[in-house]
Design a protein around this motif. Structure first.
Motif, short mmCIF file in Angstrom:
data_model
loop_
_atom_site.label_atom_id
_atom_site.label_comp_id
_atom_site.label_asym_id
_atom_site.label_seq_id
_atom_site.Cartn_x
_atom_site.Cartn_y
_atom_site.Cartn_z
N VAL A 246 0.84 -1.21 0.00
CA VAL A 246 0.00 0.00 0.00
C VAL A 246 0.87 1.25 0.00
CG1 VAL A 246 -1.60 1.40 1.38
CG2 VAL A 246 -2.03 -1.05 1.07
N ASN A 247 1.91 1.26 0.80
CA ASN A 247 2.80 2.41 0.89
C ASN A 247 3.39 2.76 -0.48
OD1 ASN A 247 4.33 4.42 2.46
ND2 ASN A 247 6.11 3.17 1.91
N GLU A 248 3.80 1.74 -1.23
CA GLU A 248 4.40 1.99 -2.54
C GLU A 248 3.35 2.36 -3.58
OE1 GLU A 248 7.69 2.24 -2.62
OE2 GLU A 248 7.53 1.73 -0.50
N MET A 249 2.19 1.72 -3.55
CA MET A 249 1.12 2.04 -4.50
C MET A 249 0.62 3.47 -4.30
SD MET A 249 -1.20 -1.43 -4.74
CE MET A 249 -2.43 -0.63 -5.79
N THR A 250 0.59 3.91 -3.05
CA THR A 250 0.09 5.26 -2.75
C THR A 250 0.97 6.33 -3.37
OG1 THR A 250 -0.85 4.43 -0.69
CG2 THR A 250 -0.59 6.81 -0.88
N LYS A 251 2.24 6.02 -3.60
CA LYS A 251 3.15 7.00 -4.21
C LYS A 251 2.80 7.30 -5.65
CE LYS A 251 7.11 5.48 -1.38
NZ LYS A 251 8.44 4.82 -1.43
N VAL A 252 2.17 6.36 -6.33
CA VAL A 252 1.89 6.56 -7.76
C VAL A 252 0.43 6.89 -8.07
CG1 VAL A 252 3.81 5.12 -8.50
CG2 VAL A 252 1.58 4.07 -8.20
N LYS A 253 -0.45 6.78 -7.08
CA LYS A 253 -1.86 7.09 -7.35
C LYS A 253 -2.09 8.60 -7.38
CE LYS A 253 -4.23 7.41 -2.88
NZ LYS A 253 -4.80 8.73 -3.17
N GLY A 254 -3.14 9.01 -8.06
CA GLY A 254 -3.52 10.42 -8.06
C GLY A 254 -3.92 10.87 -6.67
N VAL A 255 -3.67 12.15 -6.37
CA VAL A 255 -3.96 12.66 -5.02
C VAL A 255 -5.45 12.55 -4.71
CG1 VAL A 255 -3.86 14.67 -3.51
CG2 VAL A 255 -1.99 14.22 -5.13
N PHE A 256 -6.30 12.95 -5.66
CA PHE A 256 -7.75 12.93 -5.45
C PHE A 256 -8.40 11.90 -6.39
CE2 PHE A 256 -6.38 17.33 -4.45
CZ PHE A 256 -6.70 17.35 -3.10
N ASN A 257 -7.86 10.70 -6.41
CA ASN A 257 -8.31 9.72 -7.41
C ASN A 257 -9.69 9.15 -7.12
OD1 ASN A 257 -7.33 8.24 -5.15
ND2 ASN A 257 -7.02 6.43 -6.43
N ALA A 258 -10.16 9.22 -5.88
CA ALA A 258 -11.51 8.75 -5.54
C ALA A 258 -12.37 9.98 -5.29
CB ALA A 258 -11.47 7.86 -4.31
N ASN A 259 -13.31 10.25 -6.20
CA ASN A 259 -14.05 11.51 -6.10
C ASN A 259 -15.03 11.53 -4.93
OD1 ASN A 259 -17.01 11.19 -6.99
ND2 ASN A 259 -15.92 10.13 -8.64
N ARG A 260 -15.48 12.70 -4.59
CA ARG A 260 -16.28 12.91 -3.38
C ARG A 260 -17.58 12.09 -3.39
NH1 ARG A 260 -15.37 16.98 0.10
NH2 ARG A 260 -16.92 17.16 1.75
N LEU A 261 -18.30 12.09 -4.51
CA LEU A 261 -19.57 11.38 -4.58
C LEU A 261 -19.35 9.87 -4.55
CD1 LEU A 261 -21.55 13.54 -7.17
CD2 LEU A 261 -21.43 13.76 -4.68
N ALA A 262 -18.27 9.42 -5.18
CA ALA A 262 -17.96 7.99 -5.18
C ALA A 262 -17.67 7.50 -3.76
CB ALA A 262 -16.77 7.71 -6.09
N GLN A 263 -16.90 8.27 -3.02
CA GLN A 263 -16.57 7.88 -1.64
C GLN A 263 -17.83 7.76 -0.79
OE1 GLN A 263 -13.29 9.83 0.41
NE2 GLN A 263 -12.36 10.44 -1.52
#
Length: 369
Positions: A246-263
């Protein structure tokens, strides 16, 4: 503009993913109003009503960025699965999670093993990073784990196991999965794509992937809210794995990749167990209707534990696809996977399923077909 040096070299060789035809497009093309879409494994009951209400309440706040850490949803998922929130990554659908996995692990020349046919984005995501997808043909319609094991070498980084498999819909059992894990190195990361998990667990032989994860940290379990929760349109997928990954995957994901309505929709959907139970129940009712038709007409099909079925109609799937389209029924033709006479058909409501059977029967028994 045709300067191939302009583009990343891997992009030039990638194949485009062919999605299911949208209802709106078919209506426009053919001038039809009554369309049944059984192509994309969507929930025929629609989204969770709790999720819809949550979205309505949250809509006034879409001027505010979403929580970049997706804290509330990760905590709720952690509680559900008896894990730590630090073992969970949330993404813009399962598709993004697959891309993040490839971006995290694959260097140029690295290899990833997967079945063929299976979900096409495994190979695309690996190839995009300069990796080499090793695609192993199915054996008796199932993942050929013996060949998987034989293909492992020092370049092997990932193994993808789509379970249930897409497009075949069948599962690899607990015994079969044990055989795989007992015969592969610990440093190879195994991705268990369980997009259809809630349907599959009705089969008592379906493996307990959380138990596997606890014993083997180099395991990634991929799940989604798109199918059983009916949230395909807002895109929320997630993976369960080790804190290190998870620590390594988090480095490459978009900062706001899960939008507000989806969450917010996913959080609400987790509380709607009744919707999930009704969805799974309808799925197997619909499946039985299709299986009876296939058996009565001697059509070979693969026993499914997902919300779709793969069937051999003994006709060119391009022809059957087009004729069904003209009758207002959208399915997935098997030629997309080089299985020319097969169709992948999602379960719908009983009425939708019966319409598919009625139209398919007309096509298969037509003298000009």
């Amino acid at each position: 503009m045709n300067d191939n040096n302009l583009f990343r070299k891997e992009v030039l060789t990638l194949k485009r993913y062919v999605p299911g035809k949208p209802i709106e497009e078919v209506k426009k093309e053919l001038g039809l109003e009554d369309i049944v879409k059984l192509a994309s494994n969507e929930n025929p009951l629609g989204p969770s009503k709790k999720a819809v209400e949550a979205i309505k309440l949250e809509a006034e706040k879409i001027n505010i960025y979403p929580d970049p850490g997706v804290g509330t949803l990760r905590e709720k998922l952690a509680q559900k699965y008896d894990l730590s929130p630090e073992q969970i990554v949330v993404g813009n659908g399962g598709e993004e999670i697959i891309k993040l996995i490839a971006q995290t692990f694959i260097n140029a020349g690295d290899e990833a093993i997967m079945a063929s046919p299976s979900f096409g984005l495994y190979a695309t995501s690996v190839s995009h990073m300069g990796g080499i997808p090793i695609q192993i043909p199915l054996k008796n319609y199932k993942h050929d784990f013996e060949s998987f094991i034989e293909k492992i070498n020092e370049k092997t980084k990932l193994i993808f196991v789509c379970n249930p498999n897409n497009p075949t819909g069948n599962i690899m059992t607990e015994e079969e999965m044990d055989y795989l894990f007992n015969n592969i190195p610990d440093n190879v990361v195994v991705v268990l794509d369980e997009a259809y998990y809630e349907y599959a667990i009705k089969n008592p032989r379906y493996p307990d992937s959380l138990k596997i994860l606890k014993e083997r940290p180099n395991t990634i379990i991929l799940r989604t809210f798109s199918k059983v929760a009916g949230l395909a349109g807002v895109r929320t997928g997630y993976c369960l794995t080790s804190e290190e990954i998870v620590n390594e995957m988090t480095k490459v994901k978009g900062v706001f990749n899960a939008n507000r309505l989806a969450q917010i929709a996913a959080i609400a959907a987790l509380d709607d167990e009744e919707h999930i139970e009704k969805t799974v129940e309808l799925n197997y009712q619909s499946m039985k209707v299709m299986e009876k038709y296939f058996e009565d007409n001697n059509l070979e099909y693969i026993k499914s534990n997902s919300n779709f079925v793969f069937v051999d109609v003994n006709m060119d799937s391009r022809v059957v696809f087009q004729k069904l389209l003209e009758q207002g029924v959208i399915i997935r033709p098997g030629y997309l996977w080089n299985w020319d006479n097969w169709l992948r058909v999602s379960t719908g409501t009983i009425k939708q399923t019966e319409k598919f059977i009625e139209k398919l029967d007309l096509i298969l028994n037509s003298t000009d077909s």
